[in-house]
Design an enzyme around this catalytic site. Structure first.
Site, mmCIF file in Angstrom:
data_model
loop_
_atom_site.group_PDB
_atom_site.id
_atom_site.type_symbol
_atom_site.label_atom_id
_atom_site.label_comp_id
_atom_site.label_asym_id
_atom_site.label_seq_id
_atom_site.Cartn_x
_atom_site.Cartn_y
_atom_site.Cartn_z
ATOM 1 N N SER A 83 -9.392 -1.077 6.832
ATOM 2 C CA SER A 83 -9.088 -0.885 6.332
ATOM 3 C C SER A 83 -7.723 -1.562 5.628
ATOM 4 O O SER A 83 -8.216 -2.022 4.565
ATOM 5 C CB SER A 83 -8.037 0.024 6.065
ATOM 6 O OG SER A 83 -8.526 1.816 5.751
ATOM 7 N N SER A 92 -9.303 1.405 3.744
ATOM 8 C CA SER A 92 -8.420 2.543 2.239
ATOM 9 C C SER A 92 -7.734 1.284 1.505
ATOM 10 O O SER A 92 -6.550 1.873 1.014
ATOM 11 C CB SER A 92 -7.692 4.084 3.591
ATOM 12 O OG SER A 92 -7.511 3.280 4.083
ATOM 13 N N LYS A 125 1.001 -1.324 -0.060
ATOM 14 C CA LYS A 125 0.047 0.314 -0.402
ATOM 15 C C LYS A 125 0.887 0.755 0.323
ATOM 16 O O LYS A 125 2.106 0.842 0.190
ATOM 17 C CB LYS A 125 -0.894 -0.014 1.380
ATOM 18 C CG LYS A 125 -1.758 0.942 1.321
ATOM 19 C CD LYS A 125 -2.487 1.143 2.922
ATOM 20 C CE LYS A 125 -3.553 2.075 3.021
ATOM 21 N NZ LYS A 125 -4.378 1.621 4.183
#
Ligand code: GLN
Length: 469
Positions: free
Chosen positions: A175, A151, A76
């Protein structure tokens, strides 16, 4: 077809059925074919191929490689990888290159993981639909008109769409689990402090945790084994023993599992999610476990508590982005004050600005006790009640999200609707507990999952149980 587990990948390479280079090429082709999903902010293609060739060559020399040799990983865009860009999905850090490795990234590399690229995410990990990214929304591969969750939306789709084997994400309030559930993969966050946060761009420091997304719990166990444990660079990562999670056998002994019966009657929960929860309860009972309906008194306070505390922490963490030492600096500013104001106004998106303002407000003198102080007390009550349940029982079963993936654009003008949808995932972060999202099939064509939480530091118990399902 590419293998979908670490073990199968390594066996295929060892048996000569494929090579590491072939595997990386296949993933790069999958990335190319699915550019429209907007999964990656940047692909490290040439580098991944070079590393794969090095590993193939080493194998022909009979060298012993690490536990993650041949394993293609996406990271990420909030994890620092030395010499590579990391932007937290923000214009603020668009051209920033990390001068060092996050501890978790360092540990993955030491075991020969191959990092294929950095994945799209909500800006500074603030969001639940991956629509707050400076790079535009990521699409759910099950339905490109819908969000992948957030997210870590790019991370979830990177696994879902077969562009890498496993993904590293981060969780402040859900997330990892929520996008995993929206994309039909496993998503796990460990106990707060289990994996060092050094090199993870901070959002809410007393909540943040690195986590993993994968096709199975076995792969998650190995990633945890490699990355967990004390780190002198993060004082919140204590010296608790790291167990051989990957080797640990499935546990099929009967367990006592609590669920909150009121949720199954709540209007806030989509019918499809309710039906899936009921089916999971029935399945677990069928496997011989005891399912215990219980009450949780604080559901109404969970989201407000989370958003007061995390915005407060974010307003402090994000104060470092002021256009001085790194990050965006406004070219139009003429003095110091203007440099601060313009750089931050231009560099941060609307949701991040909203949260900084909220956080600054709840910390301001005159309001501190009424908001921040009160939310800290509420956090303690929430944590104590969950602890009481976990002192008497093994696991807590919960939905992941009250709804299925929603259409892209539907909630962009309604931040409160986004916040409320986090109610079931933020609990584990408020209490620092390990939790995992497990795929439970589909409702129509859309994936749906369920969630299990365990007591602090009980990762092994939780993962062994999930292996046995
Ligand atoms: N959706 C939650 C938020 O917006 C959680 C995000 C996260 O875990 N990073 O804060």
């Amino acid at each position: 077809m590419l293998p979908t587990s670490i073990q199968a990948t390594r066996e295929a390479i060892a048996a000569g059925r494929t090579s590491t280079v072939e595997i990386v090429k296949a993933y790069l082709a999958a990335i190319e074919d699915q550019r429209y999903l907007n999964i990656y902010v940047e692909v490290f293609g040439d580098e991944a191929l070079r590393e794969a060739a090095r590993q193939d060559e080493a194998l022909t020399q009979g060298a012993k490689l690490g536990k993650l040799a041949g394993v293609v990983v996406s990271i990420k865009d909030v994890l620092c990888y030395q010499g590579h860009g990391v932007s937290a999905g923000s214009a603020m850090l668009e051209n920033f290159v990390s001068p060092y490795n996050a501890t978790a990234i360092q540990r993955l590399l030491e075991e020969d993981a191959i990092i294929i690229g950095r994945t799209n995410c909500d800006e500074f990990a603030m969001g639940s639909g991956n629509e707050n990214s400076h790079y535009g929304p990521t699409r759910n591969a099950a339905d490109v008109a819908r969000v992948p969750g957030g997210s870590s939306g790019g991370a979830a789709v990177s696994v879902q769409a077969g562009t890498c084997l496993v993904a590293v994400g981060s969780s402040t309030g859900g997330s990892v689990r929520q996008p995993a559930s929206f994309c039909g993969v496993y998503g796990f966050k460990p106990t707060y402090g289990r994996i060092s946060r050094h090199g993870l761009i901070a959002y809410g420091s007393s909540f943040d945790s690195i986590g993993f997304l994968a096709h199975n719990v076995q792969d998650i166990s190995l990633l945890l084994e490699v990355t967990a444990g004390a780190d002198t660079k993060d004082s919140t990562a204590p010296n608790k023993p790291v167990l051989p999670y990957a080797k640990a056998a499935p546990d099929r002994e009967p367990q006592s599992i609590v669920y909150f019966a009121e949720l199954l009657e709540s209007d806030a929960l989509d019918d499809a999610v309710k039906e899936s929860m009921q089916a999971t309860i029935d399945k677990l009972k069928g496997l011989g476990h005891t399912l215990i309906p219980a009450k949780f008194s604080y559901f109404d306070y969970v989201v407000p508590t989370y958003y007061v505390l995390t915005t407060a922490e974010a307003s402090s963490n994000l104060s470092r982005f002021d256009g001085m030492r790194y990050g965006h600096r406004s070219p139009d500013a003429e003095d110091l004050q203007e440099t601060y104001t313009r750089s931050r106004t231009e560099g941060f998106g609307a949701e991040v600005q909203r949260r900084i303002l909220l956080g600054t407000f709840v910390l301001s003198s005159g309001y501190y006790d009424a908001y921040y102080g009160k939310a800290q007390k509420a956090r303690r009550l929430i944590r104590d009640q969950l602890q009481g349940i976990l002192d008497a029982h093994d696991f807590i079963l919960m939905p992941v999200s009250p709804s299925l993936p929603w259409p892209v654009g539907e909630r962009v003008d309604d931040p409160v609707a986004n916040y409320l949808a986090d109610v079931y995932t933020v609990l584990a972060n408020l209490a620092g507990l390990p939790a995992i999202a497990i795929p439970a099939g589909t409702a129509g064509h859309l994936p749906v999952g369920f969630q299990l939480m365990a007591d602090q530091w009980e990762e092994n118990k939780l993962l062994r149980f999930v292996k046995g399902l």
